[in-house]
Enzyme design. Structure first.
Site, PDB file in Angstrom:
ATOM      1  N   HIS A  75      23.640 -41.374 -11.672  1.00 36.04           N
ATOM      2  CA  HIS A  75      22.793 -41.924 -12.734  1.00 36.04           C
ATOM      3  C   HIS A  75      22.867 -41.084 -14.005  1.00 36.04           C
ATOM      4  O   HIS A  75      21.935 -41.109 -14.817  1.00 36.04           O
ATOM      5  CB  HIS A  75      21.345 -42.029 -12.254  1.00 36.04           C
ATOM      6  CG  HIS A  75      21.173 -42.981 -11.119  1.00 36.04           C
ATOM      7  ND1 HIS A  75      21.212 -44.344 -11.278  1.00 36.04           N
ATOM      8  CD2 HIS A  75      20.996 -42.755  -9.795  1.00 36.04           C
ATOM      9  CE1 HIS A  75      21.041 -44.922 -10.099  1.00 36.04           C
ATOM     10  NE2 HIS A  75      20.911 -43.970  -9.182  1.00 36.04           N
ATOM     11  N   LYS A 128      17.285 -19.436 -10.841  1.00 37.10           N
ATOM     12  CA  LYS A 128      17.645 -18.036 -10.636  1.00 37.10           C
ATOM     13  C   LYS A 128      18.881 -17.671 -11.461  1.00 37.10           C
ATOM     14  O   LYS A 128      18.942 -16.606 -12.071  1.00 37.10           O
ATOM     15  CB  LYS A 128      17.915 -17.747  -9.145  1.00 37.10           C
ATOM     16  CG  LYS A 128      16.685 -17.720  -8.279  1.00 37.10           C
ATOM     17  CD  LYS A 128      15.848 -16.481  -8.412  1.00 37.10           C
ATOM     18  CE  LYS A 128      14.700 -16.555  -9.360  1.00 37.10           C
ATOM     19  NZ  LYS A 128      13.709 -17.582  -9.258  1.00 37.10           N
ATOM     20  N   CYS A 135       0.823  -1.205   0.000  1.00 40.23           N
ATOM     21  CA  CYS A 135       0.000   0.000   0.000  1.00 40.23           C
ATOM     22  C   CYS A 135       0.856   1.255   0.000  1.00 40.23           C
ATOM     23  O   CYS A 135       2.032   1.232   0.338  1.00 40.23           O
ATOM     24  CB  CYS A 135      -0.897   0.014   1.232  1.00 40.23           C
ATOM     25  SG  CYS A 135      -1.840  -1.501   1.465  1.00 40.23           S
ATOM     26  N   ARG A 161       4.590   0.495  -6.658  1.00 41.36           N
ATOM     27  CA  ARG A 161       4.461  -0.436  -5.531  1.00 41.36           C
ATOM     28  C   ARG A 161       3.331  -1.439  -5.758  1.00 41.36           C
ATOM     29  O   ARG A 161       3.260  -2.444  -5.054  1.00 41.36           O
ATOM     30  CB  ARG A 161       4.188   0.348  -4.240  1.00 41.36           C
ATOM     31  CG  ARG A 161       5.348   1.204  -3.794  1.00 41.36           C
ATOM     32  CD  ARG A 161       4.945   2.124  -2.659  1.00 41.36           C
ATOM     33  NE  ARG A 161       4.530   1.395  -1.480  1.00 41.36           N
ATOM     34  CZ  ARG A 161       5.355   0.996  -0.515  1.00 41.36           C
ATOM     35  NH1 ARG A 161       6.647   1.249  -0.613  1.00 41.36           N
ATOM     36  NH2 ARG A 161       4.918   0.362   0.539  1.00 41.36           N
ATOM     37  N   GLU A 214      17.944 -17.494 -15.175  1.00 43.35           N
ATOM     38  CA  GLU A 214      17.050 -16.380 -15.501  1.00 43.35           C
ATOM     39  C   GLU A 214      17.785 -15.063 -15.685  1.00 43.35           C
ATOM     40  O   GLU A 214      17.481 -14.311 -16.618  1.00 43.35           O
ATOM     41  CB  GLU A 214      16.002 -16.205 -14.386  1.00 43.35           C
ATOM     42  CG  GLU A 214      14.881 -17.205 -14.409  1.00 43.35           C
ATOM     43  CD  GLU A 214      13.900 -16.956 -13.282  1.00 43.35           C
ATOM     44  OE1 GLU A 214      12.684 -16.931 -13.550  1.00 43.35           O
ATOM     45  OE2 GLU A 214      14.340 -16.781 -12.131  1.00 43.35           O
ATOM     46  N   TRP A 236      -3.154  -2.341  -1.451  1.00 38.17           N
ATOM     47  CA  TRP A 236      -2.857  -3.710  -1.904  1.00 38.17           C
ATOM     48  C   TRP A 236      -3.630  -4.607  -0.960  1.00 38.17           C
ATOM     49  O   TRP A 236      -3.277  -4.783   0.198  1.00 38.17           O
ATOM     50  CB  TRP A 236      -1.347  -3.960  -1.839  1.00 38.17           C
ATOM     51  CG  TRP A 236      -0.912  -5.345  -2.194  1.00 38.17           C
ATOM     52  CD1 TRP A 236      -0.769  -6.406  -1.346  1.00 38.17           C
ATOM     53  CD2 TRP A 236      -0.534  -5.834  -3.478  1.00 38.17           C
ATOM     54  NE1 TRP A 236      -0.333  -7.511  -2.026  1.00 38.17           N
ATOM     55  CE2 TRP A 236      -0.173  -7.189  -3.337  1.00 38.17           C
ATOM     56  CE3 TRP A 236      -0.459  -5.248  -4.743  1.00 38.17           C
ATOM     57  CZ2 TRP A 236       0.257  -7.975  -4.405  1.00 38.17           C
ATOM     58  CZ3 TRP A 236      -0.033  -6.032  -5.804  1.00 38.17           C
ATOM     59  CH2 TRP A 236       0.311  -7.370  -5.633  1.00 38.17           C
ATOM     60  N   GLU A 281      15.470 -24.366  -7.706  1.00 37.37           N
ATOM     61  CA  GLU A 281      15.209 -22.929  -7.722  1.00 37.37           C
ATOM     62  C   GLU A 281      16.506 -22.127  -7.825  1.00 37.37           C
ATOM     63  O   GLU A 281      16.556 -21.109  -8.512  1.00 37.37           O
ATOM     64  CB  GLU A 281      14.425 -22.527  -6.461  1.00 37.37           C
ATOM     65  CG  GLU A 281      14.147 -21.037  -6.318  1.00 37.37           C
ATOM     66  CD  GLU A 281      13.308 -20.446  -7.437  1.00 37.37           C
ATOM     67  OE1 GLU A 281      13.221 -19.209  -7.509  1.00 37.37           O
ATOM     68  OE2 GLU A 281      12.732 -21.204  -8.249  1.00 37.37           O
ATOM     69  N   LYS A 313       7.028 -10.952 -16.224  1.00 38.23           N
ATOM     70  CA  LYS A 313       6.689 -11.186 -14.823  1.00 38.23           C
ATOM     71  C   LYS A 313       5.471 -12.090 -14.691  1.00 38.23           C
ATOM     72  O   LYS A 313       5.453 -12.996 -13.865  1.00 38.23           O
ATOM     73  CB  LYS A 313       6.425  -9.851 -14.125  1.00 38.23           C
ATOM     74  CG  LYS A 313       6.187  -9.980 -12.628  1.00 38.23           C
ATOM     75  CD  LYS A 313       7.427 -10.473 -11.925  1.00 38.23           C
ATOM     76  CE  LYS A 313       7.206 -10.705 -10.449  1.00 38.23           C
ATOM     77  NZ  LYS A 313       8.340 -11.388  -9.813  1.00 38.23           N
ATOM     78  N   ASN A 340      -1.119   1.302   6.207  1.00 38.94           N
ATOM     79  CA  ASN A 340      -0.317   0.245   5.591  1.00 38.94           C
ATOM     80  C   ASN A 340       0.008  -0.790   6.657  1.00 38.94           C
ATOM     81  O   ASN A 340       0.324  -0.418   7.790  1.00 38.94           O
ATOM     82  CB  ASN A 340       1.005   0.789   5.046  1.00 38.94           C
ATOM     83  CG  ASN A 340       0.829   1.623   3.804  1.00 38.94           C
ATOM     84  OD1 ASN A 340      -0.276   1.795   3.311  1.00 38.94           O
ATOM     85  ND2 ASN A 340       1.930   2.151   3.288  1.00 38.94           N
ATOM     86  N   GLY A 341      -0.012  -2.062   6.289  1.00 37.59           N
ATOM     87  CA  GLY A 341       0.345  -3.110   7.228  1.00 37.59           C
ATOM     88  C   GLY A 341      -0.800  -4.055   7.487  1.00 37.59           C
ATOM     89  O   GLY A 341      -1.792  -4.101   6.744  1.00 37.59           O
TER      90      GLY A 341
END
Length: 609
Positions: A505, A486, A2, A27, A489, A74, A482, A604, A100-101
């Site tokens: 193997h 990264k 937010c 944001r 990417e 948000w 992952e 994205k 916010n929060g």
């Protein structure tokens, strides 16, 4: 996350506030609103959707006050609607706030306030703050704020207006950033410096547990204890772009460092350590429906699929339910065997991933119950699922997922614990231990970030290699996948992740002195096995970076480079071990001159097949 903007001074407040909100669009948000105060009272406009809708709504309206606050939301509690958009008001419309929060104890506060006659107009956690202020206000705004914050549990940055005190604008900070600015035409308040930088570079950064009272000509600063605090404005020389990144050179690095906060946001208000239970609001299917589940199928793509793989292990170990992970792009072409006893969990950061959405529709067609795990309230995947669990990680600007990955793992841990408690496979005492250890993870991630210097040695050594191998076992096999993703990417270096037991193997044939391996070998139930796999690689002259537990004296003698993470419960290591691998990928990409936040060929949100 937010955005907050406030202004009090000589100019009309609405144009200043709205322009500031526009500067915070980076944001992310799903609704917005603005309120000004003039001699007739509050005048407010708020809308769901983007700021263009709010700008259209305020045209022709009389927002003439010289004090005002605005907000971009948000969504966390309640969908993005006009009613749930900020600002929120007390029953008597004498107090306006934006926030916010997350207020973790809002349900108890709301129930108590309703018993006392307060009427609520939204589904948000924020509105309880407006009603608490009303309850505690007896002519002194400062006393009302202090009494209110004493009852709040969670994170909050607040901007507050009192109709009976039009000469003051109040701000409050607790675990959520807030900055004030002093200009020649008045005083400003914002959640982020970019909102007010064009008007002033003289900023006052609020610290934890502080209240600021702004007037057109200055400010006063207090602690929650009521004591006055002295602080001069600091003159900054930031550009708009650098301010958006909060001093970090790239959004990706900023978001890596936000992970302690994003994990805290994800678990906030969901842990009941007293009863050893998890609270989801709204509830995730009924207890009866969850007891009838015989298997769980996770559907996801990319990074989300790696988080889902950790989730599979959680569900099987904690809840004792068979589980499998399917790439969403393959799921609907497999003719999956699904029925009402087959739970499908769709994991998607954006909630708009086309393949995951198609998998959900296939599950719905087969009559399977569906749950979405997403970061975006009101997005397509949650809308088409029977239930949704939101990560609350906040917007992620960098294309390569970082903080949303660890937030997804945290959510899936909560879900597995909830499933185990509902099905009776997890006792209260063990659940309390799990939840207590999960609550400690953000602080441990902070430790990892503080000890990142060792990574730079590896960066200099390996920035020009052509291939990388990542290996791990059990909970850290997904970490290997992952970590390799990264690096691919953002640095464009070929990298592969493997289950360490699979090395002999086939992949072992690739190992030589020019082919480095990252081995995730923390002290867990498969530590001895990982040590054996490391020896196999060393015997082929492989160069090894080891991710090890602090105070492990053996690992540095077995590998070429060692990066340590704090000790933690085995289940939660994936939220720690991935952080140095994110940083390794980031710094190698920077050294290679790659576009870190917007890597080539990638988007994205993947909204096409």
């Amino acid at each position: 996350m937010c955005g907050i903007v406030g202004y009090i001074g000589k100019r009309k407040a609405a144009p200043v506030v709205l322009t500031g909100l526009r500067r915070l669009e980076y944001r992310g948000y799903d609704s917005s609103g603005v309120v000004t105060l003039d001699p007739t009272g509050f005048r407010c406009e708020k809308m769901a959707g983007n700021l263009d809708a709010l700008f259209s709504a305020v045209k022709g309206t009389r927002l003439d006050g010289t004090v005002g606050i605005g907000h971009t939301r948000w969504a966390t509690h309640g969908p993005p609607t006009r009613e749930n958009a900020h600002p929120h008001f007390s029953c008597d419309d004498a107090i306006a706030i934006v926030h916010n929060g997350i207020i973790e104890n809002f349900e108890e506060l709301r129930a108590s306030l309703q018993d006392g006659g307060h009427r609520f107009r939204s589904e948000t956690d924020t509105e309880v703050i407006a009603h608490l202020l009303e309850k505690h206000y007896h002519g002194d705004p400062f006393a009302a704020i202090r009494a209110t914050v004493a009852q709040l549990v969670g994170s909050f940055a607040l901007a507050i207006l009192f109709r009976r005190h039009p000469d003051s604008l109040y701000g409050v900070r607790q675990n959520s950033p807030l900055v004030a600015g002093m200009s020649t035409t008045g005083a400003l308040l914002a959640s982020d410096a970019p909102a007010i930088l064009p008007l002033t570079r003289n900023l006052v950064f609020l610290e934890e547990g502080e209240i600021i009272a702004l007037t057109p000509s200055g400010f006063q600063l207090f602690g929650f204890d009521g004591r006055r605090r002295a602080r001069r404005p600091k003159r900054v020389s930031w550009t708009f772009e650098s301010a958006c990144k909060e001093g970090f050179p790239h959004f990706m690095l900023k978001e890596i460092h936000e992970q302690p906060t994003s994990i805290r946001r994800t678990i906030a208000g969901r842990l009941d350590l007293r009863s050893g239970s998890v609270k989801f609001n709204p509830p995730v299917l009924s207890a009866q429906a969850l007891r009838g589940i015989q298997r769980v199928s996770f559907v996801a793509c990319g990074t989300a699929a790696h988080a889902a793989l950790v989730g599979k292990y959680y569900v099987e170990e904690i809840a004792k339910v068979p589980a499998a992970v399917f790439l969403a792009s393959e799921f609907r072409y497999m003719n999956p065997v699904l029925d009402s006893r087959s739970l499908v969990v769709a994991v998607s950061q954006s909630g708009e991933t086309a393949d995951t959405l198609a998998a959900v529709r296939e599950a719905n067609r087969c009559g399977a119950p569906t749950i979405a795990v997403s970061n975006v309230i009101g997005s397509s995947v949650p809308r088409e699922c029977a239930a949704a669990i939101y990560t609350h990680a906040g917007p992620e600007i960098g294309v390569a997922a970082t903080k949303t990955y660890t937030a997804q793992i945290a959510v899936l841990a909560l879900f597995a614990i909830h499933l185990g408690r509902v099905r009776g496979t997890l006792g209260a005492a063990e659940a309390r231990e799990l939840l207590d250890d999960l609550a400690k993870v953000p602080a441990k991630v902070e430790q990892v970030l503080k000890g990142a210097d060792r990574i730079m040695q590896c960066v200099e050594r390996f920035k020009n290699v052509y291939n990388f191998m990542y290996v791990g076992r059990k909970y850290n096999y997904p970490t290997a996948l992952e970590g390799a993703l990264k690096l691919k990417e953002i640095s464009y270096i070929h990298a592969e992740g493997y289950a360490a037991g699979e090395m002999k193997h086939g992949p072992l044939a690739l190992v030589d002195s020019s082919f480095p391996t990252v081995a995730i070998a923390v002290q867990d139930s498969v530590y001895a096995k990982m040590r054996s796999n490391i020896q196999e690689i060393r015997a082929r002259k492989g160069v090894i970076i080891g991710i090890a537990t602090e105070n492990d004296a053996q690992m540095p003698t077995a590998v070429d480079y060692t990066i340590f993470v704090p000790e933690c419960r085995e289940l939660f290591y994936p939220m720690l071990t991935i952080v140095p691998l994110q940083l390794l990928a980031y710094h190698i990409a920077v050294k290679r001159g790659c576009s870190v936040d917007q890597p080539r060929n990638l988007a994205k949100s993947v909204t096409v097949e």
